[in-house]
Write a protein that holds these residues in place. Structure first.
Motif, PDB file in Angstrom:
ATOM      1  N   ILE A  67      45.749  54.849  34.635  1.00 11.71           N
ATOM      2  CA  ILE A  67      44.600  55.078  33.763  1.00 11.71           C
ATOM      3  C   ILE A  67      43.400  54.258  34.228  1.00 11.71           C
ATOM      4  CG2 ILE A  67      43.695  54.777  31.415  1.00 11.71           C
ATOM      5  CD1 ILE A  67      45.633  57.167  31.830  1.00 11.71           C
ATOM      6  N   GLY A  68      43.622  52.996  34.550  1.00  9.73           N
ATOM      7  CA  GLY A  68      42.523  52.145  35.001  1.00  9.73           C
ATOM      8  C   GLY A  68      41.810  52.711  36.214  1.00  9.73           C
ATOM      9  N   GLY A  69      42.542  53.326  37.105  1.00 11.19           N
ATOM     10  CA  GLY A  69      41.957  53.915  38.298  1.00 11.19           C
ATOM     11  C   GLY A  69      41.128  55.155  38.028  1.00 11.19           C
ATOM     12  N   LYS A  70      41.313  55.783  36.886  1.00 10.33           N
ATOM     13  CA  LYS A  70      40.554  56.976  36.523  1.00 10.33           C
ATOM     14  C   LYS A  70      39.239  56.640  35.820  1.00 10.33           C
ATOM     15  CE  LYS A  70      44.746  59.721  35.983  1.00 10.33           C
ATOM     16  NZ  LYS A  70      45.590  60.467  35.050  1.00 10.33           N
ATOM     17  N   LEU A 103      42.659  42.105  24.317  1.00 11.01           N
ATOM     18  CA  LEU A 103      43.770  42.047  25.272  1.00 11.01           C
ATOM     19  C   LEU A 103      44.208  43.438  25.708  1.00 11.01           C
ATOM     20  CD1 LEU A 103      45.846  39.173  23.646  1.00 11.01           C
ATOM     21  CD2 LEU A 103      44.555  39.066  25.796  1.00 11.01           C
ATOM     22  N   LEU A 104      44.165  44.383  24.799  1.00 11.45           N
ATOM     23  CA  LEU A 104      44.503  45.765  25.144  1.00 11.45           C
ATOM     24  C   LEU A 104      43.493  46.323  26.145  1.00 11.45           C
ATOM     25  CD1 LEU A 104      46.429  48.103  24.700  1.00 11.45           C
ATOM     26  CD2 LEU A 104      45.102  48.744  22.682  1.00 11.45           C
ATOM     27  N   ALA A 105      42.227  46.004  25.960  1.00  9.17           N
ATOM     28  CA  ALA A 105      41.200  46.437  26.921  1.00  9.17           C
ATOM     29  C   ALA A 105      41.499  45.862  28.307  1.00  9.17           C
ATOM     30  CB  ALA A 105      39.814  46.004  26.448  1.00  9.17           C
ATOM     31  N   LEU A 106      41.938  44.615  28.354  1.00  7.30           N
ATOM     32  CA  LEU A 106      42.302  44.012  29.638  1.00  7.30           C
ATOM     33  C   LEU A 106      43.537  44.668  30.236  1.00  7.30           C
ATOM     34  CD1 LEU A 106      41.640  40.217  29.031  1.00  7.30           C
ATOM     35  CD2 LEU A 106      40.215  41.868  30.265  1.00  7.30           C
ATOM     36  N   ALA A 107      44.458  45.108  29.393  1.00  5.36           N
ATOM     37  CA  ALA A 107      45.646  45.825  29.885  1.00  5.36           C
ATOM     38  C   ALA A 107      45.237  47.136  30.555  1.00  5.36           C
ATOM     39  CB  ALA A 107      46.621  46.084  28.745  1.00  5.36           C
ATOM     40  N   VAL A 108      44.268  47.817  29.987  1.00  6.35           N
ATOM     41  CA  VAL A 108      43.768  49.062  30.591  1.00  6.35           C
ATOM     42  C   VAL A 108      43.134  48.742  31.945  1.00  6.35           C
ATOM     43  CG1 VAL A 108      42.124  50.964  30.358  1.00  6.35           C
ATOM     44  CG2 VAL A 108      43.392  50.175  28.358  1.00  6.35           C
ATOM     45  N   LEU A 109      42.368  47.673  31.992  1.00  5.80           N
ATOM     46  CA  LEU A 109      41.675  47.297  33.230  1.00  5.80           C
ATOM     47  C   LEU A 109      42.598  46.723  34.295  1.00  5.80           C
ATOM     48  CD1 LEU A 109      38.524  45.532  31.779  1.00  5.80           C
ATOM     49  CD2 LEU A 109      38.571  47.666  33.088  1.00  5.80           C
ATOM     50  N   GLY A 110      43.740  46.204  33.891  1.00  7.66           N
ATOM     51  CA  GLY A 110      44.626  45.478  34.785  1.00  7.66           C
ATOM     52  C   GLY A 110      45.003  46.191  36.058  1.00  7.66           C
ATOM     53  N   GLU A 111      45.122  47.493  36.010  1.00  8.17           N
ATOM     54  CA  GLU A 111      45.489  48.255  37.211  1.00  8.17           C
ATOM     55  C   GLU A 111      44.322  48.438  38.168  1.00  8.17           C
ATOM     56  OE1 GLU A 111      49.031  51.319  36.185  1.00  8.17           O
ATOM     57  OE2 GLU A 111      46.981  52.006  35.914  1.00  8.17           O
ATOM     58  N   ALA A 112      43.111  48.496  37.620  1.00 14.28           N
ATOM     59  CA  ALA A 112      41.962  48.853  38.441  1.00 14.28           C
ATOM     60  C   ALA A 112      41.162  47.655  38.929  1.00 14.28           C
ATOM     61  CB  ALA A 112      41.037  49.780  37.649  1.00 14.28           C
ATOM     62  N   GLU A 113      41.276  46.542  38.258  1.00 10.10           N
ATOM     63  CA  GLU A 113      40.475  45.368  38.578  1.00 10.10           C
ATOM     64  C   GLU A 113      41.355  44.284  39.191  1.00 10.10           C
ATOM     65  OE1 GLU A 113      37.095  44.861  37.994  1.00 10.10           O
ATOM     66  OE2 GLU A 113      36.890  46.926  37.318  1.00 10.10           O
ATOM     67  N   ASP A 114      40.738  43.450  39.979  1.00 17.27           N
ATOM     68  CA  ASP A 114      41.411  42.263  40.482  1.00 17.27           C
ATOM     69  C   ASP A 114      41.589  41.330  39.288  1.00 17.27           C
ATOM     70  OD1 ASP A 114      42.120  39.829  41.598  1.00 17.27           O
ATOM     71  OD2 ASP A 114      40.768  40.042  43.308  1.00 17.27           O
ATOM     72  N   LEU A 115      42.807  40.943  39.015  1.00 14.91           N
ATOM     73  CA  LEU A 115      43.081  40.120  37.837  1.00 14.91           C
ATOM     74  C   LEU A 115      42.310  38.809  37.850  1.00 14.91           C
ATOM     75  CD1 LEU A 115      46.890  40.754  37.331  1.00 14.91           C
ATOM     76  CD2 LEU A 115      44.972  41.728  36.066  1.00 14.91           C
ATOM     77  N   ARG A 116      41.972  38.315  39.008  1.00 14.66           N
ATOM     78  CA  ARG A 116      41.183  37.079  39.086  1.00 14.66           C
ATOM     79  C   ARG A 116      39.807  37.276  38.483  1.00 14.66           C
ATOM     80  NH1 ARG A 116      42.213  36.322  45.357  1.00 14.66           N
ATOM     81  NH2 ARG A 116      41.863  38.529  45.075  1.00 14.66           N
ATOM     82  N   GLU A 117      39.268  38.487  38.588  1.00 11.59           N
ATOM     83  CA  GLU A 117      37.955  38.772  38.017  1.00 11.59           C
ATOM     84  C   GLU A 117      38.015  38.893  36.494  1.00 11.59           C
ATOM     85  OE1 GLU A 117      36.044  42.048  39.962  1.00 11.59           O
ATOM     86  OE2 GLU A 117      36.463  41.233  41.944  1.00 11.59           O
ATOM     87  N   LEU A 118      39.180  39.166  35.961  1.00 10.45           N
ATOM     88  CA  LEU A 118      39.344  39.299  34.515  1.00 10.45           C
ATOM     89  C   LEU A 118      39.696  37.978  33.842  1.00 10.45           C
ATOM     90  CD1 LEU A 118      41.320  42.666  34.415  1.00 10.45           C
ATOM     91  CD2 LEU A 118      38.863  42.309  34.094  1.00 10.45           C
ATOM     92  N   THR A 119      39.921  36.940  34.632  1.00  7.35           N
ATOM     93  CA  THR A 119      40.322  35.645  34.088  1.00  7.35           C
ATOM     94  C   THR A 119      39.335  35.100  33.054  1.00  7.35           C
ATOM     95  OG1 THR A 119      41.587  35.154  36.061  1.00  7.35           O
ATOM     96  CG2 THR A 119      40.975  33.283  34.689  1.00  7.35           C
TER      97      THR A 119
END
Length: 128
Positions: A67-70, A103-119
């Motif tokens: 989903i994050g990639g879409k 946190l749910l928004a971050l879960a959606v982003l987790g696949e598409a973003e570098d987790l270091r950028e979401l820290t």
């Protein structure tokens, strides 16, 4: 169902880029947005983000993959802004549910973003 939600969210997120929730594209623009008025219409943000979060949460785990990639760049930016903003709103509104939504928004982003950028978003939500 989730694919339709992603399409609608991508369109709505593009429209939000014309509002105070715009993602800064340059350092100069970031400075102007940072110094600007901080009064935001969070109800508009909730109206755009809540449907995709609900669709993601309701989807079967196998349907969540990819989903994050879409998501468009605008959509990812809006989700990141949403996640970052939820800690402040959670304290102001005394609502732990807003932390969960962030946190749910971050879960959606987790696949598409570098987790270091979401820290920074994650750290803010943990403080909230």
């Amino acid at each position: 169902m989730i694919d339709e939600s992603v399409e609608r969210f991508n369109e709505a997120a593009a429209a939000l880029q014309a509002t105070e929730f715009r993602r800064a594209r340059t350092p100069g623009e970031w400075e102007r947005l940072r110094k600007g008025p901080h009064k935001r219409n969070y109800e508009e943000l909730f109206a755009v983000v809540t449907p995709i979060l609900e669709a993601f949460a309701a989807a079967h785990s196998s349907d969540r993959t990819g989903i994050g990639g879409k998501l468009s760049d605008d959509a990812r930016g809006i989700l990141e802004t949403f996640a970052y903003s939820m800690a402040v709103l959670a304290v102001r509104r005394e609502s732990a549910e807003l932390i969960t939504q962030g946190l749910l928004a971050l879960a959606v982003l987790g696949e598409a973003e570098d987790l270091r950028e979401l820290t920074p978003c994650l750290a803010t939500l943990q403080i909230g």
